[in-house]
Design an enzyme around this catalytic site. Sequence first.
Site, PDB file in Angstrom:
ATOM      1  N   LYS A   8      12.309  26.910   5.012  1.00 45.23           N
ATOM      2  CA  LYS A   8      11.901  28.250   5.772  1.00 45.23           C
ATOM      3  C   LYS A   8      11.102  27.710   6.779  1.00 45.23           C
ATOM      4  O   LYS A   8      10.696  26.394   6.965  1.00 45.23           O
ATOM      5  CB  LYS A   8      10.911  29.113   4.928  1.00 45.23           C
ATOM      6  CG  LYS A   8       9.649  28.423   4.502  1.00 45.23           C
ATOM      7  CD  LYS A   8       8.263  28.398   5.204  1.00 45.23           C
ATOM      8  CE  LYS A   8       7.261  27.607   4.709  1.00 45.23           C
ATOM      9  NZ  LYS A   8       6.365  27.232   5.852  1.00 45.23           N
ATOM     10  N   ASP A 134       4.570  30.183  -1.205  1.00 44.99           N
ATOM     11  CA  ASP A 134       5.645  30.464  -0.445  1.00 44.99           C
ATOM     12  C   ASP A 134       6.986  30.740  -1.507  1.00 44.99           C
ATOM     13  O   ASP A 134       8.034  31.053  -0.974  1.00 44.99           O
ATOM     14  CB  ASP A 134       6.153  29.414   0.225  1.00 44.99           C
ATOM     15  CG  ASP A 134       5.053  29.067   1.449  1.00 44.99           C
ATOM     16  OD1 ASP A 134       4.532  29.920   2.049  1.00 44.99           O
ATOM     17  OD2 ASP A 134       4.949  27.620   1.885  1.00 44.99           O
TER      18      ASP A 134
HETATM   19  P1  ATP Z   1       4.581  24.306   2.685  1.00 49.70           P
HETATM   20  O1  ATP Z   1       5.359  24.603   4.050  1.00 49.70           O
HETATM   21  O2  ATP Z   1       4.994  25.232   1.598  1.00 49.70           O
HETATM   22  O3  ATP Z   1       3.228  23.688   2.882  1.00 49.70           O
HETATM   23  P2  ATP Z   1       5.521  21.424   2.576  1.00 49.70           P
HETATM   24  O4  ATP Z   1       7.024  21.563   3.345  1.00 49.70           O
HETATM   25  O5  ATP Z   1       4.395  21.305   3.589  1.00 49.70           O
HETATM   26  O6  ATP Z   1       5.472  23.180   1.988  1.00 49.70           O
HETATM   27  P3  ATP Z   1       6.409  20.377   0.380  1.00 49.70           P
HETATM   28  O7  ATP Z   1       7.767  19.708   0.575  1.00 49.70           O
HETATM   29  O8  ATP Z   1       6.659  21.641  -0.427  1.00 49.70           O
HETATM   30  O9  ATP Z   1       5.314  20.639   1.397  1.00 49.70           O
HETATM   31  O10 ATP Z   1       5.615  19.459  -0.696  1.00 49.70           O
HETATM   32  C1  ATP Z   1       4.269  19.368  -0.830  1.00 49.70           C
HETATM   33  C2  ATP Z   1       3.918  18.318  -1.975  1.00 49.70           C
HETATM   34  O11 ATP Z   1       4.526  18.820  -3.136  1.00 49.70           O
HETATM   35  C3  ATP Z   1       4.362  16.972  -1.682  1.00 49.70           C
HETATM   36  O12 ATP Z   1       2.950  16.131  -1.753  1.00 49.70           O
HETATM   37  C4  ATP Z   1       5.260  16.502  -2.740  1.00 49.70           C
HETATM   38  O13 ATP Z   1       4.953  15.362  -3.488  1.00 49.70           O
HETATM   39  C5  ATP Z   1       4.984  17.709  -3.705  1.00 49.70           C
HETATM   40  N1  ATP Z   1       6.233  17.971  -4.678  1.00 49.70           N
HETATM   41  C6  ATP Z   1       6.382  18.351  -6.103  1.00 49.70           C
HETATM   42  N2  ATP Z   1       7.461  18.836  -6.381  1.00 49.70           N
HETATM   43  C7  ATP Z   1       8.212  18.827  -5.220  1.00 49.70           C
HETATM   44  C8  ATP Z   1       9.680  18.878  -4.675  1.00 49.70           C
HETATM   45  N3  ATP Z   1      10.401  19.402  -5.655  1.00 49.70           N
HETATM   46  N4  ATP Z   1      10.000  18.690  -3.495  1.00 49.70           N
HETATM   47  C9  ATP Z   1       9.195  18.296  -2.394  1.00 49.70           C
HETATM   48  N5  ATP Z   1       7.799  18.205  -2.895  1.00 49.70           N
HETATM   49  C10 ATP Z   1       7.419  18.372  -4.028  1.00 49.70           C
END
Ligand code: ATP
Length: 282
Positions: A8, A134
């Site tokens: 997203k 989210d």
């Molecule tokens: P948001 O936009 O919701 O803030 P994001 O893209 O910044 O999300 P994510 O990629 O969701 O962040 O990852 C956040 C943390 O969650 C990471 O530090 C990661 O180690 C942990 N994590 C746990 N499970 C997963 C997964 N399946 N995929 C990605 N990260 C994961």
Amino acid sequence: MKIKAPAKINLTLDILGKLPNDYHELTTVYQAVDLYDELDLAENGAGDIKITSNSKQIPLDKNNIVYKAVELIRQRHSIKKGVDIHIEKNIPVAAGLAGGSTDGAATLKALNEMWELRLTDEMLREYAAELGMDVPFLMSGGTALGMRRGEKVRSLKNNLSLQIIIVTPEIAISTKEAYGSLDLAQVGQESEKTKRMIATLTDGNLTDVIDNLHNDFEKSIIPQHPVIGEIKGKMLELGAEGSLMSGSGPSVFGVWGNEEEAQGAAAELGKKYKQTFFVRTV
Ligand code: ATP
């Protein structure tokens, strides 16, 4: 069972203040894009939960959101079955693209079918909200308004198909850092733009979409991470109509009106930034 989990972006993001539980209250226009993680689920005869991935950046134990989704369903429905899940990660991790949340949402949907649970939409939404802010949006994707912590969502009509380039610089911004950097006196001032964004997506007017793009995190994050401002500038130079940081960063997206120009820009940006993705809204 195979299932695709979309990333997203946030077309708008307003921080409105703090809720009594100390979480920040926000409104955001979410948009799903066709950059997908792919999950492959299979029964595990021994009753274990086993996660594998092509990515070295995510945990493979109980800290993975996918593991948490399986555990939640197993506990609530007294299920003893196990599952092997391979996560083919294409969405950059901790990038403001909700890569973890979308894997969690996909797991809930897949298990509901695979284990024939017949959970109601309301129940699935409840579990999604428990997993993360989210996740409820990513259960249905498309375009939606997110409220409170993002867990309350309302689908929106979007009559525009946008051509978007996402660039994820290789810097880390934790959610904690992002929220900690906010000056609460300076946020929420552009929330009128969110209202206009909702109306303009229905009308299908690209110029108005561009005028109303905004993200309250930009003010505090960009000065600390100048590469984000640099990418935004580069996108505009290469013909983007508008450009914005997604979520709490560091990913930046640009919106192009012309497909040929967008393809040229993606090639150019890709030379400098390894994580460059040409996507469309879905
Ligand atoms: P948001 O936009 O919701 O803030 P994001 O893209 O910044 O999300 P994510 O990629 O969701 O962040 O990852 C956040 C943390 O969650 C990471 O530090 C990661 O180690 C942990 N994590 C746990 N499970 C997963 C997964 N399946 N995929 C990605 N990260 C994961």
